[in-house]
Scaffold this motif. Structure first.
Motif, PDB file in Angstrom:
ATOM      1  N   ASP A   1      -2.525   5.189   5.887  1.00  0.00           N
ATOM      2  CA  ASP A   1      -2.560   4.720   4.485  1.00  0.00           C
ATOM      3  C   ASP A   1      -2.038   3.292   4.363  1.00  0.00           C
ATOM      4  OD1 ASP A   1      -3.510   7.116   3.475  1.00  0.00           O
ATOM      5  OD2 ASP A   1      -1.487   7.977   3.387  1.00  0.00           O
ATOM      6  N   ILE A   2      -1.309   2.835   5.397  1.00  0.00           N
ATOM      7  CA  ILE A   2      -0.690   1.505   5.309  1.00  0.00           C
ATOM      8  C   ILE A   2      -1.341   0.615   6.360  1.00  0.00           C
ATOM      9  CG2 ILE A   2       1.496   0.238   5.426  1.00  0.00           C
ATOM     10  CD1 ILE A   2       2.906   2.929   4.823  1.00  0.00           C
ATOM     11  N   ARG A   3      -2.074  -0.380   5.885  1.00  0.00           N
ATOM     12  CA  ARG A   3      -2.789  -1.227   6.848  1.00  0.00           C
ATOM     13  C   ARG A   3      -1.932  -2.381   7.359  1.00  0.00           C
ATOM     14  NH1 ARG A   3      -8.048  -2.142   3.321  1.00  0.00           N
ATOM     15  NH2 ARG A   3      -6.398  -2.011   1.774  1.00  0.00           N
TER      16      ARG A   3
ATOM     17  N   LYS B   1       1.022   3.644  -3.247  1.00  0.00           N
ATOM     18  CA  LYS B   1       0.422   4.987  -3.143  1.00  0.00           C
ATOM     19  C   LYS B   1       1.392   6.054  -3.642  1.00  0.00           C
ATOM     20  CE  LYS B   1      -1.945   8.281  -0.199  1.00  0.00           C
ATOM     21  NZ  LYS B   1      -1.481   9.371  -0.999  1.00  0.00           N
TER      22      LYS B   1
ATOM     23  N   ASP C   1       0.839   8.160  -7.020  1.00  0.00           N
ATOM     24  CA  ASP C   1       0.655   9.619  -6.898  1.00  0.00           C
ATOM     25  C   ASP C   1       1.634  10.361  -7.814  1.00  0.00           C
ATOM     26  OD1 ASP C   1      -1.309   9.317  -5.041  1.00  0.00           O
ATOM     27  OD2 ASP C   1      -0.116   9.947  -3.301  1.00  0.00           O
TER      28      ASP C   1
ATOM     29  N   ASN D   1       3.234  12.074   0.110  1.00  0.00           N
ATOM     30  CA  ASN D   1       1.965  12.400   0.746  1.00  0.00           C
ATOM     31  C   ASN D   1       1.417  11.102   1.356  1.00  0.00           C
ATOM     32  OD1 ASN D   1      -0.551  13.307   1.413  1.00  0.00           O
ATOM     33  ND2 ASN D   1      -1.323  13.245  -0.695  1.00  0.00           N
ATOM     34  N   ILE D   2       1.980  10.754   2.502  1.00  0.00           N
ATOM     35  CA  ILE D   2       1.593   9.465   3.087  1.00  0.00           C
ATOM     36  C   ILE D   2       1.522   9.587   4.614  1.00  0.00           C
ATOM     37  CG2 ILE D   2       3.984   8.537   3.200  1.00  0.00           C
ATOM     38  CD1 ILE D   2       2.584   5.882   2.191  1.00  0.00           C
ATOM     39  N   LYS D   3       0.528   8.912   5.176  1.00  0.00           N
ATOM     40  CA  LYS D   3       0.420   8.914   6.648  1.00  0.00           C
ATOM     41  C   LYS D   3       0.194   7.474   7.106  1.00  0.00           C
ATOM     42  CE  LYS D   3      -4.411  10.354   6.288  1.00  0.00           C
ATOM     43  NZ  LYS D   3      -4.564   9.880   4.933  1.00  0.00           N
TER      44      LYS D   3
ATOM     45  N   ARG E   1      -4.405   1.098  -9.774  1.00  0.00           N
ATOM     46  CA  ARG E   1      -4.642   2.494  -9.358  1.00  0.00           C
ATOM     47  C   ARG E   1      -4.622   3.451 -10.551  1.00  0.00           C
ATOM     48  NH1 ARG E   1      -3.067   4.217  -3.510  1.00  0.00           N
ATOM     49  NH2 ARG E   1      -3.399   2.263  -2.432  1.00  0.00           N
TER      50      ARG E   1
ATOM     51  N   GLU F   1       0.817  -1.221   0.000  1.00  0.00           N
ATOM     52  CA  GLU F   1       0.000   0.000   0.000  1.00  0.00           C
ATOM     53  C   GLU F   1       0.847   1.266   0.000  1.00  0.00           C
ATOM     54  OE1 GLU F   1      -2.056  -1.261   3.454  1.00  0.00           O
ATOM     55  OE2 GLU F   1      -3.981  -1.235   2.416  1.00  0.00           O
ATOM     56  N   GLY F   2       1.894   1.261   0.841  1.00  0.00           N
ATOM     57  CA  GLY F   2       2.727   2.452   0.951  1.00  0.00           C
ATOM     58  C   GLY F   2       3.428   2.771  -0.361  1.00  0.00           C
TER      59      GLY F   2
END
Ligand code: FAD
Length: 335
Positions: free
Chosen positions: A190-192, A82, A86, A185-187, A114, A78-79
Motif C-alpha cells: 500500500d506504500i510505494r 489510507k 479507512d 488494514n495496511i500492507k 479519498r 499513502e500509509g
C-alpha cells in the motif's frame, strides 16, 4: 449526513513526541465539541505511540483512536492517508482538523480526495454556526480580507490550522477518556515510498521571534552572497538575520528566517529592513517592531511609510558605513 458526528484532530507526532500544534487544535476542538454537544477525538498514528494517548486525554480528548503499526513508523502520505481515510469511512466524523505543518499540509488534501470532501487550508480561526456547520476562517487575497468558508454538502468538514494561533487547553491530570486501538488494514504494497534514512536539517541557532534586534534582507540584497553583509550588520548590532519572502523564495536564505504573513511574526526593539520594499504581507510580520529602520535606494518604497528612520541609498554602501560607525562607537566606549 446525520450519521456523521464528533470532531477529530489528527494528533501529529514525530519520533513519538506530540507536535504542539496538535494540542493547540485539540484545545479548540474541545470548545467546538462542547458547543455542538459531541465528542472531541484524537487520531494517533505511528509505531510505538500508544503511550501518547493519555497526554491527548489530559489536553481535552474524549476518545483517542490509536493506529499503531510498524509500517506507520515513519510518515508516508499513502500509509497515513489510507489508515485515516479507512477509519473516517467507518466511524464517520463530522469534522477532521490537522496542523498546517509540512505533514498536515501533505496529508489533509490526500484524505480529502479519498473521502470526496472539501478542505480549507491554513485556518486562523474556527467556529460553529447556528446550523452546526464548521466555520473555517482564514486570510484570503494576500491578507486583504478574512474569508469564512463552509462545507455544507460533504462530510467530514476538514481544515488545516496554522501553528501558534489556537490555545492549548490547560493540562488536566485527572481527565479521563477512552483509548480505542484500531487494527490498521495496511500492507507493504500500500506504500510505494520507501524511507531509507532521515537526515535532519541542522536547527537554526536563532529564533527570530524572540530576538530584540533583527536585520532583514530582501530582494535588494541581490543574492546569498549579499546576506553575508546583512549578517555582518546583525553581528555588529548583536542581532539576528531576518528575510523577506522574495529572498527566501530565491533560495538565498532558509525559510526559518522569513518575516511576514506566511513567515514569522516578530516584535523586536529594532528592525532594520535592507532592500525590502515593504509589501503589506511583509509589514504584517514586523509592523509592531518598536523602532524600524529602512535602507532602500527607492525613496518611494512603501517601507518608508512604516519606518521610524529611513536611509535612501544603496545598501552596499550604507551598510559598510554603518558597520564602521558602530565599530567606532564601540571602540570609543571601550577606550
Ligand atoms: C499570500 C502571500 C503571502 C506572502 N507572505 C509574505 C511574507 O510572509 N513575507 C514577505 O516578506 N513577503 C510575503 N509575500 C510577498 C510580498 O508580497 C512581496 O512580494 C515580498 O515581500 C517582496 O520582497 P522584497 O521586498 O524583498 O522584494 P521587492 O518587492 O522586489 O523589493 C526589493 C526592494 O529592494 C530595493 N533595492 C534594490 N536594490 C537595492 C540596493 N542595492 N540598495 C537598497 N535597496 C535596494 C528596491 O528599491 C525594492 O524596494 C507574500 C505574498 C503573498 C501573495
Amino acid at each position: 449526513m446525520n450519521e456523521y458526528k464528533d470532531i477529530w484532530v489528527f494528533a501529529e507526532q514525530r519520533e513519538q513526541r506530540l507536535m504542539n500544534v496538535s494540542l493547540e487544535i485539540l484545545g479548540e476542538a474541545r470548545k467546538l465539541a462542547d458547543k455542538k454537544g459531541v465528542k472531541a477525538c484524537a487520531v494517533l498514528v505511528g509505531y510505538g505511540v500508544k503511550g501518547l494517548a493519555d497526554e491527548l486525554i489530559k489536553y481535552g480528548a474524549d476518545v483517542v483512536y490509536v493506529i499503531d503499526n510498524p509500517l506507520l513508523k515513519n510518515y508516508t502520505t499513502e500509509g497515513y492517508a489510507k489508515v485515516i481515510a479507512d477509519l473516517a469511512n467507518e466511524i464517520k466524523p463530522e469534522v477532521i482538523l490537522y496542523g498546517a505543518t509540512y505533514i498536515g499540509r501533505d496529508l489533509a488534501p490526500r484524505i480529502a480526495s479519498r473521502l470526496h470532501t472539501g478542505l480549507t487550508a491554513d485556518c486562523t480561526g474556527l467556529d460553529i454556526d447556528e446550523n452546526g456547520l464548521l466555520l473555517q476562517i482564514r486570510p484570503a487575497f494576500g491578507g486583504n480580507l478574512i474569508a469564512t468558508i463552509i462545507c455544507p454538502e460533504r462530510r467530514p468538514q476538514m481544515a488545516t490550522v496554522r501553528p501558534g494561533v489556537m490555545k492549548k487547553a490547560p493540562k488536566d491530570e485527572k481527565r479521563k477518556g477512552e483509548i480505542i486501538e484500531i487494527q490498521a488494514n495496511i500492507k507493504e504494497g500500500d506504500i510505494r515510498t520507501q524511507i531509507f534514512d532521515i537526515i535532519k536539517e541542522a536547527k537554526s541557532k536563532v529564533n527570530i521571534e524572540e530576538a530584540d534586534i533583527i536585520v532583514s534582507g530582501g530582494r535588494g540584497v541581490g543574492g546569498a552572497e549579499g546576506f553575508k553583509l546583512i549578517q555582518q550588520l546583525a553581528d555588529a548590532l548583536g542581532g539576528v538575520v531576518g528575510a523577506s519572502r522574495a529572498a527566501v523564495d530565491a533560495g538565498w536564505i532558509s525559510s526559518d528566517h522569513q518575516v511576514g504573513q506566511t513567515g514569522k511574526t516578530v516584535r523586536p526593539k529594532l528592525y532594520v529592513a535592507c532592500g525590502i520594499s515593504g509589501a503589506i504581507q511583509h509589514i504584517a510580520g514586523m509592523g509592531n517592531a518598536k523602532t524600524i529602520v529602512a535602507i532602500n535606494k527607492n525613496p518611494d518604497a512603501p517601507i518608508f511609510k512604516v519606518a521610524d528612520y529611513g536611509i535612501v541609498g544603496d545598501l552596499f554602501k550604507v551598510i559598510p558605513a554603518l558597520i564602521e560607525e558602530i565599530k567606532r562607537i564601540k571602540n570609543n566606549e571601550m577606550a
